[in-house]
Design a protein around this motif. Structure first.
Motif, PDB file in Angstrom:
ATOM      1  N   LEU A  83      65.199  89.945 -40.623  1.00  0.00           N
ATOM      2  CA  LEU A  83      65.041  91.232 -41.296  1.00  0.00           C
ATOM      3  C   LEU A  83      64.190  91.083 -42.555  1.00  0.00           C
ATOM      4  N   GLY A  84      64.240  89.904 -43.158  1.00  0.00           N
ATOM      5  CA  GLY A  84      63.390  89.658 -44.323  1.00  0.00           C
ATOM      6  C   GLY A  84      61.913  89.658 -43.958  1.00  0.00           C
ATOM      7  N   TYR A  85      61.595  89.208 -42.730  1.00  0.00           N
ATOM      8  CA  TYR A  85      60.193  89.196 -42.298  1.00  0.00           C
ATOM      9  C   TYR A  85      59.628  90.609 -42.167  1.00  0.00           C
ATOM     10  N   LEU A  86      60.498  91.602 -42.049  1.00  0.00           N
ATOM     11  CA  LEU A  86      60.027  92.985 -41.997  1.00  0.00           C
ATOM     12  C   LEU A  86      59.370  93.400 -43.311  1.00  0.00           C
ATOM     13  N   LYS A  87      59.659  92.656 -44.371  1.00  0.00           N
ATOM     14  CA  LYS A  87      59.096  92.962 -45.691  1.00  0.00           C
ATOM     15  C   LYS A  87      57.998  91.964 -46.072  1.00  0.00           C
ATOM     16  N   ASN A  88      57.561  91.141 -45.115  1.00  0.00           N
ATOM     17  CA  ASN A  88      56.540  90.131 -45.401  1.00  0.00           C
ATOM     18  C   ASN A  88      55.235  90.799 -45.827  1.00  0.00           C
ATOM     19  N   SER A  89      54.470  90.112 -46.634  1.00  0.00           N
ATOM     20  CA  SER A  89      53.218  90.687 -47.138  1.00  0.00           C
ATOM     21  C   SER A  89      52.134  90.771 -46.071  1.00  0.00           C
ATOM     22  N   LEU A 114      75.383  94.296 -35.148  1.00  0.00           N
ATOM     23  CA  LEU A 114      75.083  93.281 -36.159  1.00  0.00           C
ATOM     24  C   LEU A 114      73.889  93.673 -37.023  1.00  0.00           C
ATOM     25  N   VAL A 115      72.862  94.236 -36.389  1.00  0.00           N
ATOM     26  CA  VAL A 115      71.682  94.658 -37.151  1.00  0.00           C
ATOM     27  C   VAL A 115      72.034  95.813 -38.073  1.00  0.00           C
ATOM     28  N   MET A 116      72.869  96.738 -37.596  1.00  0.00           N
ATOM     29  CA  MET A 116      73.281  97.847 -38.447  1.00  0.00           C
ATOM     30  C   MET A 116      74.106  97.341 -39.627  1.00  0.00           C
ATOM     31  N   GLU A 117      75.019  96.404 -39.369  1.00  0.00           N
ATOM     32  CA  GLU A 117      75.856  95.870 -40.439  1.00  0.00           C
ATOM     33  C   GLU A 117      75.040  95.080 -41.460  1.00  0.00           C
ATOM     34  N   ALA A 118      73.924  94.504 -40.999  1.00  0.00           N
ATOM     35  CA  ALA A 118      73.048  93.764 -41.912  1.00  0.00           C
ATOM     36  C   ALA A 118      72.038  94.683 -42.594  1.00  0.00           C
ATOM     37  N   ASN A 119      72.233  96.000 -42.443  1.00  0.00           N
ATOM     38  CA  ASN A 119      71.355  97.003 -43.061  1.00  0.00           C
ATOM     39  C   ASN A 119      69.915  96.893 -42.556  1.00  0.00           C
ATOM     40  N   GLY A 120      69.788  96.562 -41.267  1.00  0.00           N
ATOM     41  CA  GLY A 120      68.462  96.383 -40.690  1.00  0.00           C
ATOM     42  C   GLY A 120      67.684  97.665 -40.486  1.00  0.00           C
ATOM     43  N   LEU A 121      68.382  98.802 -40.422  1.00  0.00           N
ATOM     44  CA  LEU A 121      67.663 100.054 -40.205  1.00  0.00           C
ATOM     45  C   LEU A 121      66.795 100.416 -41.411  1.00  0.00           C
ATOM     46  N   GLU A 122      67.232 100.048 -42.601  1.00  0.00           N
ATOM     47  CA  GLU A 122      66.514 100.450 -43.812  1.00  0.00           C
ATOM     48  C   GLU A 122      65.074  99.932 -43.861  1.00  0.00           C
ATOM     49  N   PRO A 123      64.825  98.616 -43.678  1.00  0.00           N
ATOM     50  CA  PRO A 123      63.435  98.156 -43.694  1.00  0.00           C
ATOM     51  C   PRO A 123      62.624  98.682 -42.513  1.00  0.00           C
ATOM     52  N   LEU A 124      63.290  98.891 -41.386  1.00  0.00           N
ATOM     53  CA  LEU A 124      62.576  99.461 -40.234  1.00  0.00           C
ATOM     54  C   LEU A 124      62.112 100.881 -40.535  1.00  0.00           C
ATOM     55  N   GLY A 142      59.314 101.472 -32.397  1.00  0.00           N
ATOM     56  CA  GLY A 142      59.864 100.918 -31.160  1.00  0.00           C
ATOM     57  C   GLY A 142      61.199 100.233 -31.393  1.00  0.00           C
ATOM     58  N   ALA A 143      61.301  99.488 -32.503  1.00  0.00           N
ATOM     59  CA  ALA A 143      62.559  98.809 -32.824  1.00  0.00           C
ATOM     60  C   ALA A 143      63.658  99.818 -33.140  1.00  0.00           C
ATOM     61  N   ILE A 144      63.312 100.873 -33.876  1.00  0.00           N
ATOM     62  CA  ILE A 144      64.291 101.910 -34.206  1.00  0.00           C
ATOM     63  C   ILE A 144      64.792 102.589 -32.933  1.00  0.00           C
ATOM     64  N   SER A 145      63.888 102.895 -32.023  1.00  0.00           N
ATOM     65  CA  SER A 145      64.274 103.547 -30.765  1.00  0.00           C
ATOM     66  C   SER A 145      65.277 102.703 -30.000  1.00  0.00           C
ATOM     67  N   SER A 146      65.041 101.393 -29.950  1.00  0.00           N
ATOM     68  CA  SER A 146      65.973 100.505 -29.243  1.00  0.00           C
ATOM     69  C   SER A 146      67.285 100.353 -30.001  1.00  0.00           C
ATOM     70  N   LEU A 147      67.212 100.378 -31.327  1.00  0.00           N
ATOM     71  CA  LEU A 147      68.409 100.183 -32.151  1.00  0.00           C
ATOM     72  C   LEU A 147      69.372 101.363 -32.067  1.00  0.00           C
ATOM     73  N   ILE A 148      68.858 102.593 -31.988  1.00  0.00           N
ATOM     74  CA  ILE A 148      69.738 103.764 -32.054  1.00  0.00           C
ATOM     75  C   ILE A 148      70.094 104.331 -30.687  1.00  0.00           C
ATOM     76  N   ARG A 149      69.501 103.802 -29.617  1.00  0.00           N
ATOM     77  CA  ARG A 149      69.839 104.317 -28.280  1.00  0.00           C
ATOM     78  C   ARG A 149      71.276 103.946 -27.923  1.00  0.00           C
ATOM     79  N   HIS A 150      72.028 104.958 -27.494  1.00  0.00           N
ATOM     80  CA  HIS A 150      73.434 104.778 -27.124  1.00  0.00           C
ATOM     81  C   HIS A 150      74.209 104.130 -28.271  1.00  0.00           C
ATOM     82  N   ASN A 151      73.821 104.471 -29.488  1.00  0.00           N
ATOM     83  CA  ASN A 151      74.428 103.918 -30.688  1.00  0.00           C
ATOM     84  C   ASN A 151      74.681 105.078 -31.650  1.00  0.00           C
ATOM     85  N   ARG A 152      75.889 105.616 -31.601  1.00  0.00           N
ATOM     86  CA  ARG A 152      76.198 106.816 -32.374  1.00  0.00           C
ATOM     87  C   ARG A 152      75.999 106.607 -33.866  1.00  0.00           C
TER      88      ARG A 152
END
Length: 363
Positions: A83-89, A114-124, A142-152
């Motif tokens: 998730l830190g790499y999402l903020k890479n320069s 696990l990604v939601m608990e690690a606050n992964g949606l915010e950088p995405l 694309g990552a957000i679409s996969s993360l929230i599908r069937h995920n209330r």
């Protein structure tokens, strides 16, 4: 130095020391230039290797990880650098990180949690809505679409994070791939919650989607037509009820243009445009309560398309919209204007004549 790969911290310090405003600019020597390029290459390779390792671990069944002594805390700890790499320069690393997140969470409820608990949606969400690189924005979507599908929980968090506004911005870009991914997510949101149809309508989505239904890209057109049909099904198209005559006329013109374009298609192109043909006809019926000209010309269902080969797996994973389209066409083909009624059939002329003769001869 030439034989060693410097650590990233060392490279960072070196870069900062040569970027201070008080220092005079100097040309890099060939040795320094080679050292810098090797450092950059080494960093990229190390990052990609690390992301591959994280992907492998996250896709490994939990029971296997437990036998190897890998705990949930270990897995969550592995997500932190990803998730830190999402903020890479570097845009390439940000895009690759989002791609890895997509692979990790796709159809995997445990990884989604696990990604939601690690606050992964915010950088995405940050990359999706405001990254200067459109490829990074597309990969993040694309990552957000996969993360929230069937995920209330993910769906709710997406709505609260101004996801609709970011989707609207995506539709307004010139990137065909970005537009298509946004339209596909919009369809999914409407399928999951019909109330989203009204929200999208109030935010001005119908007009934008109508414009994309006339796109030069066949994929964008198909996704836009599908989104319009979902809006109508969910009551989010006020233009259908006459709330906006201008938009209603605009939609009719767009559909007519698509009908004209389909009619003039070459046979091979017609086959490839199967879903678009069916969607255009269904939209016309929904809006104007009559079949389109495609139906009259026999272009909604072509010869050979009536009875496709059985596809058991395809039926199990068929998208709701495509299943709905197929049902409408199937119902229409099976419609019988002369339904069979149970009971006694009316007498034929011969039966009536015999009955009369019998009555005449009766005492």
């Amino acid at each position: 130095m030439a034989g060693e790969r410097p650590k990233w911290d060392g490279l960072l310090k070196w870069s900062l020391s040569h970027s201070e405003g008080t220092r005079t600019t100097r040309n890099l020597s060939e040795e320094d230039r080679k050292w810098f390029l090797e450092a950059m290459e080494g960093q990229t390779v190390n990052v990609l290797k690390r992301m591959k390792e994280i992907t492998l671990v996250m896709k490994t069944p939990e029971n296997i990880l437990e036998t190897q002594g890998v705990t949930a805390a270990d897995i969550e700890g592995g997500l932190v650098p990803l998730l830190g790499y999402l903020k890479n320069s570097h845009a390439g690393i940000r895009a690759k990180a989002a791609e890895v997140v997509t692979t990790v969470v796709q159809n995997n409820p445990r990884s989604q949690q696990l990604v939601m608990e690690a606050n992964g949606l915010e950088p995405l969400m940050s990359n999706f809505s405001s990254d200067p690189d459109v490829t990074v924005r597309t990969k993040a979507l694309g990552a957000i679409s996969s993360l929230i599908r069937h995920n209330r929980l993910g769906l709710s968090a997406f709505r609260l994070a101004s996801g609709y506004g970011a989707l609207k911005d995506a539709l307004g870009t010139d990137s065909i791939r970005f537009q298509r991914k946004a339209l596909n997510l919009i369809q999914y949101l409407m399928q999951e919650n019909k109330a989203d149809c009204m929200v999208l309508s109030e935010l001005g989505f119908p007009r934008m989607i109508m414009h994309l239904a006339a796109s030069k890209s066949a994929d964008v057109r198909e996704s836009a037509l599908g989104s319009l049909l979902e809006l109508i099904k969910g009551g989010g198209m006020g233009i259908i009820s006459g709330a906006s005559a201008e938009e209603g006329e605009e939609l009719k013109q767009i559909l007519q243009q698509r009908i004209d374009g389909i009619i003039t298609m070459a046979p091979d192109d017609l086959g490839a445009a199967r879903e678009e043909r069916q969607l255009v006809d269904l939209l016309w019926r929904a809006c104007y309560n009559e079949p389109s000209l495609l139906q009259e010309k026999g272009l909604v269902v072509l010869a050979g398309e009536d009875e496709p080969a059985p596809d058991v797996a395809g039926k199990m994973f068929e998208p709701p919209l495509r299943r709905w389209v197929a049902k409408q066409i199937s119902d229409e083909k099976n419609y019988d204007p002369n339904p069979l009624f149970l009971g006694y059939a009316p007498p034929t002329e011969s039966h009536a004549e015999n009955a009369n003769n019998e009555n005449d001869g009766a005492p």
